[in-house]
Design an enzyme around this catalytic site. Sequence first.
Site, PDB file in Angstrom:
ATOM      1  N   HIS A  99       0.838  -1.199   0.000  1.00  0.00           N
ATOM      2  CA  HIS A  99       0.000   0.000   0.000  1.00  0.00           C
ATOM      3  C   HIS A  99       0.870   1.245   0.000  1.00  0.00           C
ATOM      4  O   HIS A  99       1.978   1.239   0.521  1.00  0.00           O
ATOM      5  CB  HIS A  99      -0.977   0.010   1.176  1.00  0.00           C
ATOM      6  CG  HIS A  99      -0.351  -0.202   2.520  1.00  0.00           C
ATOM      7  ND1 HIS A  99       0.139  -1.422   2.937  1.00  0.00           N
ATOM      8  CD2 HIS A  99      -0.143   0.647   3.548  1.00  0.00           C
ATOM      9  CE1 HIS A  99       0.622  -1.298   4.163  1.00  0.00           C
ATOM     10  NE2 HIS A  99       0.473  -0.051   4.560  1.00  0.00           N
ATOM     11  N   HIS A 101       1.100   5.201   1.063  1.00  0.00           N
ATOM     12  CA  HIS A 101       0.562   6.221   1.965  1.00  0.00           C
ATOM     13  C   HIS A 101       0.621   7.581   1.277  1.00  0.00           C
ATOM     14  O   HIS A 101       1.644   7.942   0.705  1.00  0.00           O
ATOM     15  CB  HIS A 101       1.413   6.325   3.238  1.00  0.00           C
ATOM     16  CG  HIS A 101       1.370   5.114   4.107  1.00  0.00           C
ATOM     17  ND1 HIS A 101       0.555   5.017   5.204  1.00  0.00           N
ATOM     18  CD2 HIS A 101       2.062   3.945   4.030  1.00  0.00           C
ATOM     19  CE1 HIS A 101       0.747   3.844   5.783  1.00  0.00           C
ATOM     20  NE2 HIS A 101       1.648   3.174   5.088  1.00  0.00           N
TER      21      HIS A 101
END
Length: 145
Positions: A99, A101
């Site tokens: 992922h 950020h």
Amino acid sequence: MSCVFCAIVAGEAPAVRIHEDDDLLAILDIRPFTRGHTLVIPKTHSVDLTDTAPDTVAAMAALGQRIARAARRSGLHADGNNIAINDGKAAFQTVFHIHLHVVPRRAGDKLSFAKGMLVRRDPDREESGRLLRTALAELDAAEQD
């Protein structure tokens, strides 16, 4: 499901969705560093940078850039953004589904996201460069086979 992000993608776990398309989902972080802290995740599970297709990483970066622009234009009044992928446990990755950020920043905020960055030094930059060049050449050779 053992992966919380896969559960979110499947609609089996709650999340505040910011953007969704065929390949990616962007959600607000449940433990944000700043207001609007967003996570960009691929819908297909992969663990980290070494496990993720380059085109997926590129798509994540492109969506992250759009979200960063939105943070500047929105009522969040961001003056800038930190963009980061924590790659592996040693890099503070805690959810092992890759992922990105996007952390909106405001001038004068007290977040020490990059504390100490300006004073760090590599004791042997030439050797670090040599090690990386050698490994890249080995990867290139392996991809040719």
